[in-house]
Every structure is written in structure tokens, then in C-alpha cells.
Design an enzyme around this catalytic site. Structure first.
Site, short mmCIF file in Angstrom:
data_model
loop_
_atom_site.label_atom_id
_atom_site.label_comp_id
_atom_site.label_asym_id
_atom_site.label_seq_id
_atom_site.Cartn_x
_atom_site.Cartn_y
_atom_site.Cartn_z
N ARG A 176 22.25 -15.48 18.48
CA ARG A 176 22.93 -14.55 17.56
C ARG A 176 21.96 -13.90 16.58
O ARG A 176 22.30 -13.64 15.44
CB ARG A 176 24.05 -15.27 16.79
CG ARG A 176 25.13 -15.88 17.69
CD ARG A 176 25.85 -14.82 18.52
NE ARG A 176 26.84 -15.46 19.38
CZ ARG A 176 26.59 -15.83 20.65
NH1 ARG A 176 25.40 -15.61 21.17
NH2 ARG A 176 27.53 -16.41 21.36
N SER A 226 35.02 -14.86 16.85
CA SER A 226 34.53 -16.18 16.45
C SER A 226 33.78 -16.05 15.13
O SER A 226 32.83 -15.31 15.01
CB SER A 226 33.59 -16.74 17.54
OG SER A 226 33.14 -18.02 17.19
N GLU A 296 28.72 -16.07 11.71
CA GLU A 296 28.05 -15.05 12.50
C GLU A 296 28.63 -13.67 12.20
O GLU A 296 28.04 -12.65 12.56
CB GLU A 296 28.13 -15.34 14.00
CG GLU A 296 29.50 -15.32 14.63
CD GLU A 296 29.42 -15.51 16.15
OE1 GLU A 296 29.71 -14.53 16.86
OE2 GLU A 296 29.06 -16.61 16.62
#
Length: 305
Positions: A176, A226, A296
Site C-alpha cells: 500500500r 477497507s 490505508e
């Protein structure tokens, strides 16, 4: 800074429909919340993008780049200065096993176009609800695959309007993360190296991944996807579930009962609701398991004053 004057200046080189004052950004992000952009520009060509950058620079305006808004929270006070939305830069070319996709197109669309040309390698991206540019920025991944496995190089524009090509090995791609998170380059396109494959096999894999996503994720509500990165040795969703946080609400935001790793806008949530719930989840998991949950999702803008 006179926004009306800058708006009129932008119209001398950018189509009227591509420039807006006080644009509600909740209409441009998946969470369906957040304040306005002072100036919102959606260039449909490289020339329009360069013109917007030149005008922004001449007026010393803050600049924010927005992709499809799938992994973004816009604060309730909105974004000052100029926000450039990349969503109209969507050209995609395929030659042999090579795909070049502009930043504003969806990574889902790129995976489907690959299937149309019997190309394998992007099946994992068939359910990632983000732009090509956002996928490069985050080194997006799902179901065991990630962008770094198929990306060859990226083309970017500097703040001065120069165009550069950066090879994959210079992008610092990790979990990420990418070099784009620490510089101010604007991603224009990605070049992918794929593999000729059997379209029946490729489609079967994409269908299976789509079914898995639809059965496990709360796609019926607005969300940023998410929320948390995977902590080493753990799964964020499992830690949240084991903390009995599913169904916990602050205002209109709720920890999804379907997938604990998601926070959903269930009833007109504000960004403050959403961010306060993220903090509550982080604090509870830290107390229960001594594990830090890092987000994230990208947070942009200002609090409501």
C-alpha cells in the site's frame, strides 16, 4: 485570492463544463460525505491539465489531486484552493501484451479490457473500486495480487507541467505504498505488462473473485472500502470483530456487521462521524490486543468551522 477571477481565467483555456466553483465533493467520493472544493477542475486533456496547473501556480493556490474517490475521506469543511479531478482522462490502449491506461480510468475497467483481449494479470483488480492512478499511488492489491506485479512504468506530470516516465524499479512499490506518496508528481498513466491467456480461465477467475467480494463486503452502503492496513501477523477485520465492535455506531457511521474491516455510511454520516469511529476502533483494538491499526484510507481537507 479572488476565486471568481481565477474561475474566469480558467475558462479561457478549459471548457466551461470542466470548471466548477464550490463543488460538493461528496458527489465525487464513495463515502458520499465531505465539504466543497473551492475550485474543482476536471481536465479532459493533458493540455487542460497543464493549463490548470499554470493558473494555480500563478495564483499560489493549494493543489489537491483526486482520483475516483474510492479510498478517500473528505473532511466536512471541504478543500481550499484548486482540486483537480482526474476522472475524464480515461484513454486505454492495448498492443500485444502491453496495456497503457490513463490515470482517470477505473482499474476495474482496465481488468475487463484485459479480458476482452485475452490478457491475464489484472484479474485480482476486477473488484477494486478505484482509478488507475489511485491503484498506482497505493500499489493497490486484492486476493493475492497487486499492481507492482504487472506495472512496468508510469508517466507523470510535474507541478511545472513537464512530463516524465518513471520505471517500476524507481517507484518504491511496497504494501500500500509508492514513491508518489512522498512527491508531488501527478500520475498520468500506467503501462502494464500482461500475459496472453485463455479467456475462459481468465473470466472464471474474475467471476470467482467478484462473487467472493460481493458475498463478503458491504457494497450496499457507501464506504471508503477497507479502512485499515493489515497489521503484521494479524488481520484487521479479525481484531475488530474480536473486539465486538461490529455494529458500533457514531452518528451515521457504523462498523459493518458484514465485514468488520469496513466502516459504512449507513445514515447520512458526516466525515467527523466516520473519523471519530475510526479513532474508537483504533483505541479499542490497541487496548484489547496491543496492536496499532494504521489506516490505508487518505484523509483530505479541513474540519468544519
Amino acid at each position: 485570492m479572488n476565486l471568481e477571477t481565477i474561475y474566469q481565467e480558467l475558462l479561457t483555456s478549459i471548457k466551461t463544463e470542466n470548471v466548477c466553483l464550490a463543488e460538493p465533493l461528496r458527489d465525487h467520493v464513495y463515502t458520499k460525505m465531505g465539504g466543497n472544493a473551492d475550485l474543482f477542475v476536471t481536465p479532459e486533456s493533458i493540455n487542460e491539465l497543464r493549463a490548470a496547473l499554470d493558473i494555480r501556480k500563478s495564483h499560489h493556490m493549494p493543489l489537491t489531486i483526486l482520483g475516483s474517490g474510492s479510498n478517500v475521506i473528505i473532511k466536512d469543511g471541504g478543500i481550499r484552493g484548486m482540486t483537480i479531478g482526474m476522472g475524464k482522462l480515461t484513454n486505454l490502449f492495448i498492443e500485444g501484451d502491453k496495456m497503457i491506461a490513463q490515470a482517470g480510468g477505473t482499474i476495474i475497467g482496465a481488468s475487463r479490457k484485459a479480458l476482452d483481449h485475452n490478457l491475464s494479470g489484472l484479474e485480482f483488480a476486477c473488484g477494486i473500486p478505484g482509478s488507475v492512478g489511485g491503484a498506482l499511488y497505493m500499489n493497490a492489491g486484492a486476493y493475492g495480487g497487486e499492481i507492482s506485479e504487472v506495472l512496468e512504468r508510469a508517466t507523470v506530470m510535474t507541478q511545472e507541467g513537464d512530463i516524465l516516465t518513471i520505471e517500476k524499479e524507481d517507484l518504491n512499490l511496497g504494501y500500500r505504498k509508492s514513491t508518489f506518496q512522498s512527491n508531488d508528481y501527478i500520475i498520468l498513466e500506467g503501462e502494464f505488462k500482461l500475459t496472453i491467456g485463455d479467456p475462459i480461465v481468465i473470466k472464471a477467475k474474475m467471476d470467482a473473485l467478484t462473487e467472493a467480494r460481493e458475498s463478503k463486503q458491504p457494497l450496499e452502503y457507501p464506504s471508503c472500502g477497507s479502512v485499515f492496513k493489515r497489521p503484521p501477523g494479524h488481520f484487521a477485520g479479525k481484531l475488530i470483530q474480536d473486539s465486538n465492535l461490529q455494529g458500533t455506531r457514531i452518528g451515521g457511521a457504523e462498523v459493518s456487521k458484514k465485514h468488520a474491516g469496513f466502516i459504512v455510511n449507513i445514515d447520512g454520516a458526516t466525515s467527523k462521524d466516520y473519523l471519530d469511529l475510526i479513532k474508537l476502533v483504533q483505541k479499542t483494538v490497541k487496548t484489547n490486543f496491543q496492536v496499532e491499526l494504521d489506516t490505508e484510507v487518505i484523509v483530505l481537507g479541513e474540519d468544519l468551522k
